[in-house]
Design a protein around this motif. Structure first.
Motif, PDB file in Angstrom:
ATOM      1  N   MET A 229       0.740   8.293  -2.259  1.00  0.00           N
ATOM      2  CA  MET A 229       0.513   6.809  -1.609  1.00  0.00           C
ATOM      3  C   MET A 229       1.162   5.879  -2.286  1.00  0.00           C
ATOM      4  SD  MET A 229      -2.103   7.464   1.913  1.00  0.00           S
ATOM      5  CE  MET A 229      -2.554   6.257   1.687  1.00  0.00           C
ATOM      6  N   THR A 238       6.616   0.332  -0.061  1.00  0.00           N
ATOM      7  CA  THR A 238       5.045   0.158   0.833  1.00  0.00           C
ATOM      8  C   THR A 238       4.037  -0.814   1.002  1.00  0.00           C
ATOM      9  OG1 THR A 238       4.293   2.618   0.231  1.00  0.00           O
ATOM     10  CG2 THR A 238       6.109   2.375   1.832  1.00  0.00           C
ATOM     11  N   SER A 239       2.653  -0.808   2.151  1.00  0.00           N
ATOM     12  CA  SER A 239       2.331  -1.122   2.126  1.00  0.00           C
ATOM     13  C   SER A 239       0.823  -0.106   2.133  1.00  0.00           C
ATOM     14  CB  SER A 239       2.016  -2.498   2.537  1.00  0.00           C
ATOM     15  OG  SER A 239       2.978  -3.739   2.556  1.00  0.00           O
ATOM     16  N   PHE A 240       0.933  -0.082   1.203  1.00  0.00           N
ATOM     17  CA  PHE A 240      -0.658   1.161   1.985  1.00  0.00           C
ATOM     18  C   PHE A 240      -2.349   0.921   1.172  1.00  0.00           C
ATOM     19  CE2 PHE A 240       2.469   4.728   2.125  1.00  0.00           C
ATOM     20  CZ  PHE A 240       1.859   5.220   3.410  1.00  0.00           C
ATOM     21  N   THR A 255       2.038  -5.983   2.247  1.00  0.00           N
ATOM     22  CA  THR A 255       1.080  -7.299   2.966  1.00  0.00           C
ATOM     23  C   THR A 255       0.000  -5.913   3.958  1.00  0.00           C
ATOM     24  OG1 THR A 255       2.315  -6.098   5.249  1.00  0.00           O
ATOM     25  CG2 THR A 255       3.515  -8.351   4.206  1.00  0.00           C
ATOM     26  N   GLY A 256      -1.043  -6.752   3.637  1.00  0.00           N
ATOM     27  CA  GLY A 256      -3.167  -6.322   4.583  1.00  0.00           C
ATOM     28  C   GLY A 256      -2.788  -5.064   3.550  1.00  0.00           C
ATOM     29  N   GLY A 257      -2.173  -3.946   2.766  1.00  0.00           N
ATOM     30  CA  GLY A 257      -3.026  -2.991   2.168  1.00  0.00           C
ATOM     31  C   GLY A 257      -3.967  -3.588   1.466  1.00  0.00           C
ATOM     32  N   THR A 258      -4.631  -1.873   1.191  1.00  0.00           N
ATOM     33  CA  THR A 258      -6.369  -1.841   1.078  1.00  0.00           C
ATOM     34  C   THR A 258      -6.561  -1.512  -0.237  1.00  0.00           C
ATOM     35  OG1 THR A 258      -8.050  -1.478   2.082  1.00  0.00           O
ATOM     36  CG2 THR A 258      -6.139  -0.290   3.157  1.00  0.00           C
ATOM     37  N   LEU A 261      -9.071   1.033  -0.109  1.00  0.00           N
ATOM     38  CA  LEU A 261      -8.763   2.804   0.358  1.00  0.00           C
ATOM     39  C   LEU A 261      -8.252   3.860  -0.710  1.00  0.00           C
ATOM     40  CD1 LEU A 261      -7.801   4.448   2.942  1.00  0.00           C
ATOM     41  CD2 LEU A 261      -5.665   3.404   2.790  1.00  0.00           C
ATOM     42  N   HIS A 264     -11.881   4.725  -2.342  1.00  0.00           N
ATOM     43  CA  HIS A 264     -11.927   5.525  -1.689  1.00  0.00           C
ATOM     44  C   HIS A 264     -11.641   7.522  -1.813  1.00  0.00           C
ATOM     45  CE1 HIS A 264     -15.130   4.285   0.690  1.00  0.00           C
ATOM     46  NE2 HIS A 264     -14.377   3.051   1.691  1.00  0.00           N
ATOM     47  N   LEU A 265     -10.135   6.939  -1.718  1.00  0.00           N
ATOM     48  CA  LEU A 265      -9.683   8.182  -1.931  1.00  0.00           C
ATOM     49  C   LEU A 265     -10.057   8.637  -3.807  1.00  0.00           C
ATOM     50  CD1 LEU A 265      -5.615   7.819  -0.530  1.00  0.00           C
ATOM     51  CD2 LEU A 265      -8.114   9.377   0.211  1.00  0.00           C
TER      52      LEU A 265
END
Lengths: 581, 221
Positions: A229, A238-240, A255-258, A261, A264-265
């Protein structure tokens, strides 16, 4: 039945005819193990050199001027990633796993030798890709070994171009290599054991390595998912993970990815990874301590269950690395609790090692020194882990040198002491010569005392609030002068310890030619690898007949027995009757 | 991470339960002699290759469950725009089910040593698998042409990534499938390919199951 043929396929093994077939494209688990060990050692030396450069910068800021801030970040990142993944994981599982599992289980080779060979070559490719990243424009990634986005792939931070790409590709290759090796370790240990070698007669080394492999196979995919990712974020927009970023008035296309996340992974892999290194270390330490104390391991069954329990629990503690990332307080409570619970089976193992030593006939030879040294460093590193596992203590200590001191003690120094102990212990079996004892003792004492000189003061400056990952501290009023003095002394200690490791490398090479000739069982040990007809064992390990196992791996100092050890292969007789309690 | 935890809890629970049961009442220090199995076989009465495959399936299950977990976590954020799935995915699903069915028939035939049926069923299974892969490409094309590009929205990106990772696993299977077919041409005894046909059948069913989970996930969100 097909599987019977597999376990005893002496005739079926393809014996190589050429030098290249025997030592380069080899399918022999021993050669592959040694290839893993040599590669891991070389890349480990690179990481050692990086730490020397970092320490020179921190101890004598502005004096040597070897590296610039960006290169410092690259050095921090590469040192961490190399040591954890490419050195320790590869050394314990690829190295010791390959060398020991078939021999200790009484198999002729791994279950799938061809895949085993591929595993090494893909691992080598991953190491080459990783090292190539030093030389690409922008340098190696400087995101810290945790590779947190958005920094890792945001333009302007160290190695955010090709550096991070190569790091992610290299990790993906490593995971492929590990999966191929891991399938072998598990299948061999479960399916190719010789007659009489029940699960509960396996030495703890095998238990540790196999459980670590299970953890690795289930946890590494998390890193692979994160890497895929992040590669897409970096290469295809992309915006994962990538949030919208405004930089000097320019807004990014993402935009808006975190980033959470990713965390955590990463830690879903990262925490089991700690135990992927720790479980083989536990297993090998148990075998070293039992053999050199001439006493059966205290609480064998408990030791096995502790390994299994730690393996299971290690998947539900990951978020204790993320207390400062912000989380629901109940989650924090949950993860703090599980972290404290996992300390129970771990502490149990420590008690059992100490109880094994209790009233043992302790031989203070080099492998034993390293094993006992390991008990000390592991207790120190483990106890500070309990501090950090509590949210309220972790938050102020987060990102300080206290954390650096903690994890270097628990998963830097401790596994390395066992790597060394294991090398001194098994070197005679795989080369036919003993390692030099004097050099070994110097190596041990400098390393053991030196690491305390390095890492204990780090806890202190950590409590003073000195943050990690800083290139230079300047003259901040908030730190007392002692911080600078300590930084200098840590650097001097680190350089001495680093030099001592070169002595070890020298010993490895020197002893290969000039070392004392080793008998087939120099430590008078019980386990199968010491009972091979040849030393070093030939391809196929066992001659015409596979060994038959008659007892567990820890028959030391059995009352009434002729000697203070009874090999696993010895048939029961009047002399060994004392074995039955 | 709930989805991952459930999958891993099942896997780890199985491993831990099995290991504890194997070790519970054993007193290794008190027993002598070559006890245990009669042969140098493992505790499972199956071929090592099958154990290897099962372990690999556990790894793949972990991988896909992590993608699903990531999907759920990423969905929570405001910029997620639901995209309609191309209709062709339904047809592809039917293709993959048929591929799985014919692989099962090939497996049944190989056990009965019926060479001709093995060959024909393998070919049909391969045909449907290729049809599935072609259909997936078509779905990508359609999705892309409707304006759902990779970098447009995380929902689109997940669609491409999940299908691509699944397809990569199918490609690995097709490689083994082609080798099996090749071996069938050159050797007389069908039972020599028995293991690879049996294992591939399991692999195909597994990938069908994974696809059904992924498809359900895509449809429901």
């Amino acid at each position: 039945m097909a599987h019977v043929a597999l376990a005893d396929k002496g005739q079926e093994l393809a014996h190589p005819k050429t030098w290249i077939g025997a030592y380069v494209w080899s399918q022999d688990h021993k050669v592959i193990g040694i290839q893993y060990i040599i590669t891991a050692t070389l890349v480990g030396l690179v990481a050692l050199a990086l730490s020397a450069m970092m320490r020179l910068q921190l101890g004598f800021p502005g004096v040597f001027d070897l590296i610039q801030p960006n290169e410092y970040y690259s050095a921090v990142t590469m040192h961490g990633m190399i040591m954890v993944v490419f050195m320790l994981t590869a050394f314990f599982l690829g190295g010791f796993g390959n060398l020991l599992i078939p021999l200790m289980c009484g198999a002729r080779d791994m279950a799938f030798p061809y895949m085993n060979m591929l595993s090494f070559w893909v691992y080598l490719a991953s190491v080459i890709v990783l090292c190539a990243s030093f030389f690409v424009p922008g340098g190696a990634t400087g995101a810290g070994w945790t590779l947190y986005p958005p920094q890792a792939i945001t333009e302007g931070s160290a190695g955010s171009g090709m550096g991070i790409i190569l790091m992610l590709v290299s990790l993906a290759l490593f995971i492929v290599a590990f999966t191929m090796g891991g399938l072998n370790y598990i299948t061999t240990a479960f399916q190719a054991r010789t007659r009489g070698m029940t699960l509960m007669r396996m030495p703890l080394s095998v238990w540790g390595i196999v459980m670590a492999t299970i953890l690795g196979l289930l946890a590494f995919p998390a890193l692979l998912v994160a890497a895929i990712m992040m590669l897409l974020d970096a290469l295809l927009g992309t915006s994962f993970f990538m949030p919208a970023i405004s930089d000097l008035g320019e807004v990014s296309s993402t935009t808006g990815g975190t980033p959470i996340l990713f965390q955590h992974l990463f830690w879903f892999f990262g925490h089991p990874e700690v135990y992927i290194v720790a479980l083989p270390m536990f297993g090998i330490a148990s075998d070293l301590i039992s053999t050199h104390a001439r006493k059966n391991i205290f609480g064998y069954r408990m030791m096995v269950w502790a390994i299994i329990a730690i393996g299971g629990l290690s998947f539900i503690v990951w978020a204790h690395h993320m207390y400062v990332s912000g989380m629901n307080p109940y989650f924090g409570f949950f993860f703090a609790t599980t972290t404290l619970i996992i300390a129970v089976p771990t502490a149990l193992k420590v008690y059992n090692w100490v109880l094994t030593l209790w009233q043992g006939n302790i031989h203070l030879n080099v492998p034993m020194l390293f094993a006992i040294g390991f008990i000390f460093t592991f207790i120190h590193g483990g106890i500070t882990g309990l501090f950090l596992g509590n949210v309220a203590v972790d938050v102020p200590l987060s990102d300080t040198y206290f954390v650096i001191g903690h994890f270097h003690m628990v998963m830097g120094v401790s596994p390395f002491l066992i790597v060394f102990g294991g090398m001194y212990h098994w070197y005679p079996k795989f080369t036919g010569r003993m390692l030099n004892d004097t050099m070994g003792k110097i190596h041990f004492w400098v390393t053991f005392l030196g690491t305390y000189a390095i890492y204990l003061p780090m806890h202190y400056i950590g409590i003073l609030g000195v943050p990690r990952r800083y290139f230079a501290y300047g003259s901040l009023d908030s730190f007392p002068d002692s911080v600078h003095v300590i930084n200098t002394s840590i650097t001097i200690a680190a350089l001495i310890v680093g030099t001592a490791q070169l002595l070890f490398i020298y010993n490895l090479v020197w002893s290969l030619f000039k070392g004392e000739k080793a008998s087939s069982n120099p430590w008078r040990a019980t386990t199968l690898e010491w009972q091979t007809p040849d030393t070093p064992p030939k391809h196929g390990n066992w001659g015409p007949e596979l060994p038959v196992v008659h007892r567990w791996a820890y028959s030391y100092s059995v009352p009434g027995a002729r000697e203070d050890f009874i090999p696993q292969t010895e048939e029961p007789s009047e002399n060994t009757k004392g074995d039955v309690h | 991470m709930t989805a991952t935890l459930i999958v891993l809890a099942v896997i780890m629970g199985g491993v831990v339960f099995w290991l504890i049961r194997q070790t519970l009442n054993v007193q290794p220090w008190a027993e002598e002699g070559p006890i245990g199995q009669d042969h140098a076989s493992g505790p499972f009465s199956v071929q090592p290759a099958k154990v290897g495959l099962i372990v690999f399936l556990a790894v793949a299950a972990s991988l896909f469950s992590l993608f699903v977990s990531a999907y759920f976590q990423r969905m929570e954020f405001g910029d997620w725009k639901i995209a309609p799935e191309p209709f062709v995915l339904w047809i592809n699903t039917a293709f993959l089910i048929l591929a799985s069915v014919f692989y099962q028939l090939a497996r049944n035939a190989v056990i009965k040593n019926q060479t001709a049926q093995v060959k024909s069923n393998l070919l049909i299974a391969g045909f449907f698998t290729f049809a599935f892969m072609g259909g997936q490409l078509w779905a990508w094309q359609e999705f892309h042409n409707s304006g759902y590009v990779l970098s447009g929205n995380p929902a689109n990106a997940f669609f491409y990534v999940l299908t691509a990772v699944h397809a990569a696993h199918i490609l690995g299977g097709l490689w083994v499938w082609s080798r099996t077919l090749f071996k069938l041409q050159s050797i007389v005894e069908t039972r020599k390919v028995r293991t690879s046909v049996e294992l591939c059948a399991i692999y195909w069913h597994f990938l069908l199951l994974i696809w059904l989970v992924l498809f359900a996930l895509l449809l429901s969100t």
